[in-house]
Write an enzyme that holds these catalytic residues in place. Structure first.
Site, short mmCIF file in Angstrom:
data_model
loop_
_atom_site.label_atom_id
_atom_site.label_comp_id
_atom_site.label_asym_id
_atom_site.label_seq_id
_atom_site.Cartn_x
_atom_site.Cartn_y
_atom_site.Cartn_z
N ASP A 20 24.78 51.49 56.75
CA ASP A 20 24.60 52.38 55.68
C ASP A 20 24.12 51.53 54.29
O ASP A 20 24.22 52.05 53.49
CB ASP A 20 26.20 53.44 55.50
CG ASP A 20 25.63 54.47 54.54
OD1 ASP A 20 24.24 54.84 54.51
OD2 ASP A 20 26.47 54.92 54.16
N HIS A 68 29.84 57.00 58.86
CA HIS A 68 30.77 56.58 58.48
C HIS A 68 31.90 57.65 58.10
O HIS A 68 31.81 57.85 56.63
CB HIS A 68 29.97 56.30 57.39
CG HIS A 68 28.85 57.93 56.43
ND1 HIS A 68 29.26 59.15 56.69
CD2 HIS A 68 27.61 57.47 56.18
CE1 HIS A 68 28.48 59.74 56.03
NE2 HIS A 68 27.34 59.05 55.85
#
Lengths: 452, 179, 317
Positions: A304, A231
């Site tokens: 995520d 991320h």
């Protein structure tokens, strides 16, 4: 008995319509005639066919946090989002830092059958950042772990990070780093900037991410090791990864759908559904991240997906949990932020959401629609727009940040190993999917992969 | 539709008459305190005091303002009301207080003023002077001194303009839409 | 205006209206009967998650002077550690049929959450939230400045042309935030003095002029010096080396006080660390309005309560 499905009028990777025949869990024929023999014929009427999506970054929460998600409910969410393979993060309870836990997670995935579940192993014991976890044991286990991550926590000790990179490389794995300097983010709540200053929320500076990425690409370069950055959320991080790639460093990077769409401004109402780690950043960062996906600096989009019970979000911002669910909404958001903006075509979408994550995670059976490939695929209508709501979710938790936001596109069918997990806009029955998984699960079983 | 009830001269005449009546009722100007109810009542009180002083020679009549906002019984049913200053220049215990307002209507403002006055002190006598009494009382209250009685319909509006605030002295009545 | 959550979203007209009504409240403050019946029958809850005897007492005095029924609900510690969530507490209060909540909370945004979550449908007054805002403090500060400058003619006035210098821990100060927004709205210019460690990283986006030297800032001339309380824990987190050095560079020492123009107003939201951010000589000087701030706090809070709790839907006219 032969099972087969003939898809009529599928725009494979966005190209002209063709018919695709699936037989015995594999893509049997591309460009098949419309009248060829098949048990089931599905006219997809010019919608897009992509290889089944692969999520390198999913939190399935089992074992330990079953009130948030289980392997079953998380993979149901995956199927609803067009995913056929998910990599399950290690921050469970007990932590996935040994062969026992990863084998349990993999087995639960095989039984449920909604997606192929590849457990991610912890880098350090208990995610404590002190001693290496049983990396070799997990790699050699039935779960065949190839991705290692302390996600949620950063491997911040430099010496430990060096050892981890080297040791993971020994087992042909990749270390996925959660880049967050813990000291620069003590009590941090949201991106540090004008909005955090005004709201009185402790700032989370971009440099806390960038400094770790800078160190880690230098370590990876020095050691010749493979590094994956989870991320990526800032423009500065993109620049560091771009420069490292230009030097030939073996680094890959991911971005989440929410960092491609949302900005820190969403924190203005103190609505903790927008609280996430790493935090939502600025418009400038969002633009840089989109460009980075377009030019290949960022290799993949990973969700995520982070389910949380309602009461951990329905509270004061600084008490709330970090994270948002994202499996069901990932493809519509990629459609909105990258396809509709002209930055990616559908074959590039297949790359960032399927073949590249499969490659990084060594899930060799996933990511292809070639003849002979395992029939993992998704049919997506890119034009069916809708205002997102919690009723669009199939997992156990409802912490989506997109409720009330219009998102373009809808997953119509998801097929894993030749059987439907999501059919005509609905999840297929649990028992039917489990039964099909027993018949065709071997196509991606770890033994098969190991022999390849 | 607007009709004029009192011109500038009429207002002055009415106030002069009220001043005389106050002197008569009080048997002189001793012990008098005039308290106006903001906003226009305060200006009327000042004018009446001026007239009293002219009539009665060199006596100073204490004039103050008594805001009744906090004592109103309709605070929760109307839009929020801005309050005004309360200024009571002398101790009113044992005095004759004349409350002054522009228009007497339901009587609720005067009711609030009496409550407000209780929190300020204990006058011997309280009187009420108004420029216009338009009727429609909702409480057992009447004025001791009235400039002009104006029979009105409930839907009508009685407007008092005073030169200190509005530039000129005019009392008019406007017919409302829904009588 | 339904709630008072911050000064950032308080417009000039509403701010002036609150200050003007506070003037009227102050006019009742000196008489024998201080109680007004305006909020008779209304129940106000003081929901305090942080200890603050000063602020709670001030609100309580304001509520009682307006004849409201006062319910003190102290829930020290975070709601999470106590086991009952803010949501449950809010719904409990709602079920009791209360009419307004005054909330002090250690978490920034907790009053906003309470006002907008739908858990409870009454006016919410922020009595200080985390490092976010403390709007009634800023309003009483503005009231105190205006009163000092304009005296009896304060009504309707703003603070145009007034220069206010705020000194200290801007980064963690809800008082500073609320003052910066409100003073700017009221036309004052705001100077900020602090070491860079105690400034928000993006201070450039704020409508303030930034100084690092208190001496330079004071020498440039200002009408008001507002000293902020410095928390001892800042030292242990490397925001500055020690108390001695902080006082030397950013404290209103006796020496600095003596160099001030005799017209300069000295303010402090309290409680003071005497000898650290402010010397006793400055705090107890005739230029200091620190006690006026306390008395005005009651009038301003009465005004806020009156403004939010009266009216058909708590609307300003």
């Amino acid at each position: 008995m032969t099972t087969s499905t003939l898809f009529l009028n599928a725009r494979v990777l966005g190209a002209d319509s063709e018919n695709v025949l699936v037989e015995n869990g594999r893509i049997a024929r591309r460009g098949a005639p419309a009248d060829c023999e098949a048990v089931e014929v599905v006219d997809v009427a010019g919608n897009i066919m992509l290889p089944g999506l692969v999520d390198l970054h999913t939190h399935l929460r089992e074992p330990g946090f079953e009130q948030s998600e289980t392997v079953l409910t998380g993979t149901q969410a995956a199927a609803a989002g067009g995913f056929t393979t998910v990599f399950a993060m290690a921050n469970t309870n007990p932590v996935a830092d040994n062969a026992g836990v990863v084998e349990q997670v993999a087995r639960l995935g095989e039984e449920a059958g909604y997606a192929t579940v590849h457990p991610i192993g912890a880098v350090t014991e208990g995610l404590a950042g002190e001693r290496l976890a049983d990396i070799g044991g997990m790699a050699a286990s039935r779960a065949h772990v190839r991705v290692f991550s302390d996600d949620g926590k950063c491997v911040h000790d430099s010496l430990l990070m060096r050892r981890a990179l080297e040791y993971v490389a020994t087992f042909d794995g990749v270390l996925a780093q959660h880049a967050q300097d813990p000291r620069l983010t003590v009590d941090a709540q949201m991106n540090e900037g004008e909005v955090s200053a005004r709201l009185g929320l402790t700032g989370w500076p971009a440099v806390a991410e960038e400094s770790i990425i800078a160190r880690d690409v230098l370590l990876a370069e020095y050691l010749g090791a493979r590094l994956h950055i989870c991320h990526v959320s800032t423009r500065g991080s993109v620049e560091i990864v771009r420069a490292a790639k230009a030097r030939g460093v073996c680094v890959t990077a991911e971005v989440t759908p929410h960092h491609l769409l949302l900005t820190e401004e969403f924190a203005l109402g103190y609505d903790a559904r927008f609280k996430v780690n790493p935090p939502l950043r600025t418009e400038e960062d969002v633009i840089a991240l989109r460009r980075a996906v377009a030019d290949g600096t960022i290799d993949i989009v990973a969700t995520d997906h982070a389910p949380h019970p309602i009461d951990t979000k329905d509270c004061e911002w600084d008490s709330a949990a970090f994270g948002m669910v994202g499996l069901e909404s990932a493809l519509p958001i990629v459609n909105k932020t990258l396809v509709q903006t002209g930055m990616l075509d559908w074959s590039a979408v297949a790359r960032v959401l399927s073949s590249s994550p499969a490659e990084i995670g060594k899930a060799s059976s996933a990511g292809s629609l070639g003849e002979g490939a395992v029939a993992d695929l998704v049919i997506f209508d890119p034009h069916a727009s809708r205002v997102w709501s919690t009723s669009d979710l199939s997992g156990r938790s409802l912490n989506t940040p997109y409720a009330g936001i219009e998102l373009p596109g809808r997953v119509i069918h998801t097929m894993r190993h030749g059987y439907f997990t999501f059919h005509d806009g609905n999840l297929r029955d649990e028992a039917l999917v489990a039964a099909d998984a027993q018949k065709y699960g071997h196509l991606s079983s770890t033994q098969t992969v190991a022999k390849d | 539709m607007s009709a004029t009830l009192l011109q500038s001269d009429d207002v002055t005449r009415a106030l002069t008459r009220i001043a005389h009546e106050i002197l008569e009722g009080n048997k002189g100007s001793s012990n008098l305190v005039l308290l106006g109810i903001p906003t226009r009542g305060v200006h009327l009180a000042r004018r009446i005091a001026g007239i009293l002083e002219r009539i009665d020679g060199d006596t100073q009549i204490p004039v103050g303002s008594l805001d009744v906002t906090m004592y109103r019984d309709d605070l929760m049913s109307n839009p929020m009301r801005e309050s005004a200053l309360t200024q009571v220049p002398v101790d009113i215990d044992g005095k004759t207080v004349v409350l002054v307002d522009d228009v007497l209507y339901s009587g609720r403002t005067v009711r609030a003023a009496l409550d407000a006055l209780t929190d300020v002190g204990r006058p011997a006598i309280v009187r009420l002077a108004v420029l216009v009494d338009r009727g429609h009382r909702e409480l057992p209250i009447r004025a001791d001194y009235v400039g002009k009685n104006v029979p009105s319909a409930r839907g009508e509006r009685v407007n008092v303009r005073l030169s200190e605030i509005d530039g000129d002295d005019v009392v008019s009545v406007t017919s409302g839409g829904d009588a | 205006m339904r709630h008072l959550l911050s000064t950032h979203d308080l417009d000039r007209d509403n701010a002036i209206s609150i200050l003007d009504i506070a003037e009227d409240m102050a006019s009742f403050g000196h008489r024998d009967v201080k109680k007004l019946p305006a909020l008779r029958g209304k129940a106000v809850v003081n929901l305090f998650y942080e200890d603050s005897t000063r602020t709670r007492t001030s609100f309580e005095a304001a509520e009682k002077r307006l004849s409201a029924d006062v319910i003190n609900f102290s829930a020290k510690g975070s709601s999470v550690s106590k086991g009952e969530s803010l949501k449950d507490t809010a719904q409990t209060l709602d079920a009791m049929g209360i009419d307004a909540v005054v909330i002090r909370h250690g978490s920034s945004g907790a009053p906003h959450l309470l006002a907008h979550s739908g858990w409870i449908d009454v006016p919410v007054i922020n009595a200080g939230d985390g490092t976010h805002e403390h709007p009634t403090q800023a309003l009483l500060d503005a009231f105190t400045m205006r009163k000092k400058i304009y005296g009896e003619d304060s009504r309707g006035k703003d603070l145009s042309g007034v220069r206010v210098c705020i000194v200290g821990d801007i980064l963690h100060s809800r008082v500073a935030r609320s003052n910066i927004w409100l003073l700017s709205t009221l036309g004052a210019s705001v100077d900020i003095v602090a070491p860079i460690t105690l400034l928000p990283h993006s201070i450039g986006a704020w409508p303030v002029r930034v100084w690092h030297s208190l001496d330079d800032a004071l020498a440039s001339g200002c009408d008001v010096v507002m000293m902020l309380r410095i928390q001892a824990e800042r030292m242990t987190h490397a925001y500055f080396p020690n108390a001695r050095e902080y006082g030397r560079f950013w404290g209103l020492t006796a020496q600095r006080y003596r160099r001030l123009n005799s017209e300069t107003i000295i303010m402090h939201p309290g409680p003071m660390n005497r000898g650290l951010e402010i010397s006793s000589e400055a705090a107890d000087s005739p230029q200091s309005l620190i006690l006026e701030q306390v008395s005005n706090g009651v009038f301003v809070r009465m005004s806020v309560l009156y403004s939010l709790l009266t009216g058909a839907k708590g609307q300003l006219a």
